[in-house]
Design an enzyme around this catalytic site. Structure first.
Site, PDB file in Angstrom:
ATOM      1  N   SER A   1      24.630  15.146 -35.509  1.00 25.77           N
ATOM      2  CA  SER A   1      23.679  15.141 -34.331  1.00 25.77           C
ATOM      3  C   SER A   1      24.158  16.353 -33.298  1.00 25.77           C
ATOM      4  O   SER A   1      23.573  16.555 -32.531  1.00 25.77           O
ATOM      5  CB  SER A   1      24.036  13.783 -33.377  1.00 25.77           C
ATOM      6  OG  SER A   1      25.610  13.587 -33.194  1.00 25.77           O
TER       7      SER A   1
ATOM      8  N   ASN B   1      31.991   5.454 -30.023  1.00 24.88           N
ATOM      9  CA  ASN B   1      31.192   4.620 -29.553  1.00 24.88           C
ATOM     10  C   ASN B   1      30.862   4.450 -28.060  1.00 24.88           C
ATOM     11  O   ASN B   1      29.676   4.691 -27.428  1.00 24.88           O
ATOM     12  CB  ASN B   1      31.183   3.159 -30.202  1.00 24.88           C
ATOM     13  CG  ASN B   1      30.940   3.472 -31.686  1.00 24.88           C
ATOM     14  OD1 ASN B   1      30.474   4.347 -32.324  1.00 24.88           O
ATOM     15  ND2 ASN B   1      31.127   2.278 -32.492  1.00 24.88           N
TER      16      ASN B   1
ATOM     17  N   HIS C   1     -16.158   4.587 -10.223  1.00 23.78           N
ATOM     18  CA  HIS C   1     -16.763   4.848 -11.261  1.00 23.78           C
ATOM     19  C   HIS C   1     -17.272   6.422 -11.673  1.00 23.78           C
ATOM     20  O   HIS C   1     -18.310   6.874 -12.427  1.00 23.78           O
ATOM     21  CB  HIS C   1     -18.167   4.214 -11.548  1.00 23.78           C
ATOM     22  CG  HIS C   1     -18.292   2.802 -11.285  1.00 23.78           C
ATOM     23  ND1 HIS C   1     -17.579   1.891 -12.123  1.00 23.78           N
ATOM     24  CD2 HIS C   1     -18.102   2.078 -10.235  1.00 23.78           C
ATOM     25  CE1 HIS C   1     -17.749   0.804 -11.501  1.00 23.78           C
ATOM     26  NE2 HIS C   1     -17.787   0.855 -10.368  1.00 23.78           N
TER      27      HIS C   1
ATOM     28  N   SER D   1     -10.461  33.343 -21.400  1.00 23.54           N
ATOM     29  CA  SER D   1     -10.803  33.273 -22.977  1.00 23.54           C
ATOM     30  C   SER D   1     -11.012  34.547 -23.419  1.00 23.54           C
ATOM     31  O   SER D   1     -11.276  35.505 -22.527  1.00 23.54           O
ATOM     32  CB  SER D   1     -12.231  32.354 -22.849  1.00 23.54           C
ATOM     33  OG  SER D   1     -13.065  32.546 -24.064  1.00 23.54           O
TER      34      SER D   1
ATOM     35  N   LYS E   1     -14.906  32.819 -18.456  1.00 21.37           N
ATOM     36  CA  LYS E   1     -13.965  31.783 -18.272  1.00 21.37           C
ATOM     37  C   LYS E   1     -12.753  31.966 -17.324  1.00 21.37           C
ATOM     38  O   LYS E   1     -12.027  32.977 -17.478  1.00 21.37           O
ATOM     39  CB  LYS E   1     -13.415  31.329 -19.499  1.00 21.37           C
ATOM     40  CG  LYS E   1     -14.736  30.738 -20.350  1.00 21.37           C
ATOM     41  CD  LYS E   1     -15.255  29.446 -20.171  1.00 21.37           C
ATOM     42  CE  LYS E   1     -14.209  28.356 -20.626  1.00 21.37           C
ATOM     43  NZ  LYS E   1     -14.659  27.785 -21.616  1.00 21.37           N
TER      44      LYS E   1
ATOM     45  N   ASN F   1      -9.816  28.850 -17.359  1.00 19.08           N
ATOM     46  CA  ASN F   1      -9.295  27.765 -17.909  1.00 19.08           C
ATOM     47  C   ASN F   1      -8.283  26.998 -17.106  1.00 19.08           C
ATOM     48  O   ASN F   1      -7.168  27.773 -16.960  1.00 19.08           O
ATOM     49  CB  ASN F   1      -9.068  27.738 -19.219  1.00 19.08           C
ATOM     50  CG  ASN F   1     -10.416  28.099 -20.107  1.00 19.08           C
ATOM     51  OD1 ASN F   1     -11.565  27.799 -19.742  1.00 19.08           O
ATOM     52  ND2 ASN F   1     -10.189  28.948 -21.220  1.00 19.08           N
TER      53      ASN F   1
ATOM     54  N   GLU G   1      -4.181  21.020 -17.945  1.00 21.66           N
ATOM     55  CA  GLU G   1      -4.558  20.283 -19.181  1.00 21.66           C
ATOM     56  C   GLU G   1      -3.332  19.906 -19.875  1.00 21.66           C
ATOM     57  O   GLU G   1      -3.073  18.839 -20.538  1.00 21.66           O
ATOM     58  CB  GLU G   1      -5.539  21.003 -20.172  1.00 21.66           C
ATOM     59  CG  GLU G   1      -6.952  21.379 -19.794  1.00 21.66           C
ATOM     60  CD  GLU G   1      -7.797  22.306 -20.413  1.00 21.66           C
ATOM     61  OE1 GLU G   1      -8.728  21.944 -20.848  1.00 21.66           O
ATOM     62  OE2 GLU G   1      -7.234  23.285 -20.289  1.00 21.66           O
TER      63      GLU G   1
ATOM     64  N   TYR H   1      27.214  -1.229 -32.189  1.00 21.85           N
ATOM     65  CA  TYR H   1      26.606  -0.081 -32.411  1.00 21.85           C
ATOM     66  C   TYR H   1      26.002   0.421 -33.839  1.00 21.85           C
ATOM     67  O   TYR H   1      26.835  -0.375 -34.821  1.00 21.85           O
ATOM     68  CB  TYR H   1      27.954   1.061 -32.215  1.00 21.85           C
ATOM     69  CG  TYR H   1      27.305   2.522 -32.652  1.00 21.85           C
ATOM     70  CD1 TYR H   1      26.729   3.307 -31.691  1.00 21.85           C
ATOM     71  CD2 TYR H   1      27.434   3.113 -33.797  1.00 21.85           C
ATOM     72  CE1 TYR H   1      26.118   4.687 -31.923  1.00 21.85           C
ATOM     73  CE2 TYR H   1      26.876   4.407 -34.210  1.00 21.85           C
ATOM     74  CZ  TYR H   1      26.297   5.304 -33.268  1.00 21.85           C
ATOM     75  OH  TYR H   1      26.018   6.436 -33.284  1.00 21.85           O
TER      76      TYR H   1
ATOM     77  N   LYS I   1      18.934  10.206 -28.470  1.00 17.65           N
ATOM     78  CA  LYS I   1      18.927  11.471 -27.577  1.00 17.65           C
ATOM     79  C   LYS I   1      17.725  12.160 -27.393  1.00 17.65           C
ATOM     80  O   LYS I   1      17.280  12.714 -26.468  1.00 17.65           O
ATOM     81  CB  LYS I   1      20.242  12.055 -27.627  1.00 17.65           C
ATOM     82  CG  LYS I   1      21.446  11.376 -27.349  1.00 17.65           C
ATOM     83  CD  LYS I   1      22.720  12.005 -27.463  1.00 17.65           C
ATOM     84  CE  LYS I   1      23.351  11.626 -29.068  1.00 17.65           C
ATOM     85  NZ  LYS I   1      23.465  10.017 -28.876  1.00 17.65           N
TER      86      LYS I   1
HETATM   87  N1  ARG Z   1      26.937  11.227 -32.835  1.00 15.82           N
HETATM   88  C1  ARG Z   1      26.904   9.768 -32.605  1.00 15.82           C
HETATM   89  C2  ARG Z   1      25.738   9.246 -31.641  1.00 15.82           C
HETATM   90  O1  ARG Z   1      25.229  10.137 -31.157  1.00 15.82           O
HETATM   91  C3  ARG Z   1      28.146   9.490 -31.905  1.00 15.82           C
HETATM   92  C4  ARG Z   1      28.700   7.915 -32.139  1.00 15.82           C
HETATM   93  C5  ARG Z   1      29.128   7.696 -33.609  1.00 15.82           C
HETATM   94  N2  ARG Z   1      30.025   6.632 -33.926  1.00 15.82           N
HETATM   95  C6  ARG Z   1      30.116   6.208 -34.909  1.00 15.82           C
HETATM   96  N3  ARG Z   1      30.546   5.038 -35.296  1.00 15.82           N
HETATM   97  N4  ARG Z   1      29.532   6.898 -36.124  1.00 15.82           N
HETATM   98  O2  ARG Z   1      25.577   8.062 -31.672  1.00 15.82           O
END
Ligand code: ARG
Length: 456
Positions: free
Chosen positions: A20, A107, A153, A274, A280, A282, A287, A314, A322
């Site tokens: 991650s 966690n 309307h 444009s 134009k 725009n 938008e 978890y 994220k």
């Molecule tokens: N990179 C993990 C996340 O974003 C962190 C937590 C990882 N925990 C684990 N038991 N592998 O959720």
């Protein structure tokens, strides 16, 4: 970091799906802050030596300076921001680095980091929304008397003022701010110390780490602490609703900027030309604000789908929490800034708005109301009489207030000269003095109150 029981390393595809760090590097400030609060508490509780805690804190400060200067190194082998930082700490201070993770798990660490991040994100959005409210107030104040057609309307309904119309968006943003404030209040509990899922046998002080990180209190259930992402969902739901409002305002600007409407001239700074049609201009920024609302809602849906059906506590699915929050936040911040800029600089064609308000028989309700008030006629009958007056005006191609009195009297003998005082659009809006009505006096009163709400 966790290889003790494994004979072989992960497949390269495992490394890739597991990591991650490409996105959670955005949590680095929060991760360092969480670690510093944690190690200070460990030292105070006598769980690590004061000297070790100091070496760890100094190492973390140095890492923060490195990240600030050069960015966070993306090493897929180290999986995430927590391990990238811990492994750098080990390079800097040696095996003592390993004491930092006492009485903690990734966690509770990630749950804490992410809450801190969302809390900051909310503060940033709130500041942006206040700016948007100020822009709306300024333009509403300037246009408190400017008459425009009000629509239902998307058909001309009754005259309103442009100030009133803009203030409608002020109210929406006010509710958005209150939703974000709610989200922040609920997010204000610290999961740190829940450890992997069950809490810890070490004599930690969760109140101390919660306070050090600026949380109101520690969370009350360790299983919930590591598996709860309500704070992220609260953020995304508030963001969804805010973006819906921005999208509606954007849509108004798009319609208003079209030639048949001609209510606004969008500023050059927020328009594009444009490449093939030289005439134009725009409304691309508007938008895109409209479009971004769809993506933000998609982010909200994505996290709902990730979380639904997950058992306690978890699960790695939750690592996917994220990207949608980061994406939604970036889109929302940009949308708020673009909308604020457009409101500040758009040219309102109030003459054109007034012209259309006068031409759409928009004061027909005022005629009917007058018949009720002055003639004692039941509203349904007044409605019918007025319908005939509108037909007569349409047939002779004039607005209601230019129908000769003879024509009006022929429709209903109870009509007299006094009717002309209510048939102009200015008289119409001025008469709407009910609380929250479009009368300039009402609008100005609300603007004054709103200015007080915002503070100077
Ligand atoms: N990179 C993990 C996340 O974003 C962190 C937590 C990882 N925990 C684990 N038991 N592998 O959720």
């Amino acid at each position: 970091m966790w290889g003790g029981r494994f004979a072989a390393g992960p497949a390269s595809i495992m490394r890739e799906i597991n990591a991650s760090i490409p996105f959670d590097k955005r949590l680095w400030k929060q991760d360092i802050a969480g670690s510093k609060a944690h190690v200070a508490m460990l030292a105070k509780q006598g769980i690590v030596e004061g000297e070790d805690a100091q070496a760890i804190t100094e190492g973390l400060n140095r890492i923060a300076a490195e990240y600030e200067a050069d960015g966070v190194p993306v090493d897929l082998d180290l999986e995430d921001i927590h391990m990238v930082t811990e492994s750098r700490l080990a390079q800097l201070i040696g095996p003592t680095a390993g004491r930092l993770h006492t009485a903690r798990s990734r966690n509770d660490q990630v749950a804490t980091d992410f809450r801190l991040w969302v809390r900051d994100a909310i503060d940033e959005v709130q500041a942006g929304l206040v700016g948007l409210q100020r822009a709306l107030l300024a333009r509403a104040d300037e246009n408190a008397d400017a008459v425009m057609p009000g629509f239902t309307h998307l058909q001309s309904a009754q005259p309103v003022t442009l100030g009133h119309h803009l203030m409608a968006y002020y109210e929406m943003v006010r509710r958005d701010r209150s939703r974000f404030a709610d989200a922040r209040a609920r997010a204000d509990e610290c999961p740190l110390g829940a450890a992997a899922l069950a809490g810890t046998g070490f004599p930690i002080d969760r109140h101390a780490t919660a306070a050090a990180l600026g949380f109101a209190k520690p969370t009350d259930n360790s299983l919930d602490s590591v598996s709860d992402r309500d704070f992220a969902l609260d953020y995304l739901m508030a963001a969804t609703q805010a973006s819906l409002h921005l999208s509606r305002l954007a849509e108004e600007f798009i319609i208003w900027a079209s030639q048949p409407f001609g209510f606004v001239k969008l500023p050059d700074a927020y328009s594009t030309g444009s490449s093939i049609m030289p005439q134009k201009r725009n409304p691309d920024a508007a938008e895109l604000v409209r479009g971004h609302a769809g993506r933000i809602m998609g982010c909200m849906t994505a996290l709902c789908m990730t979380m639904k059906g997950l058992p306690l506590a978890y699960s790695k699915d939750m690592q996917d929490d994220k990207p949608p929050v980061f994406e939604a936040h970036d889109l929302l911040a940009l949308s708020i800034a673009a909308m604020t800029g457009m409101i500040e600089t758009v040219t309102f064609r109030t003459d054109r708005m007034r012209g259309l308000a006068e031409s759409g028989f928009a004061t027909a309700t005022d005629l009917a109301d007058w018949l009720v008030r002055e003639g004692g006629i039941p509203f349904r009958e007044a409605h019918h009489i007025t319908g005939r007056a509108v037909a007569a005006a349409e047939a002779s191609g004039v607005p209601l207030d230019q129908l000769p009195i003879a024509t009006l009297k022929a429709i209903d003998a109870r009509i007299d000269d006094r009717i002309y005082a209510v048939l102009t659009v200015d008289a119409s809006v001025a008469s709407r003095m009910s609380h929250g009505g479009t009368a300039p006096a009402q609008v100005r009163a609300r603007i004054a109150q709103a200015q007080e709400e915002l503070g100077s």
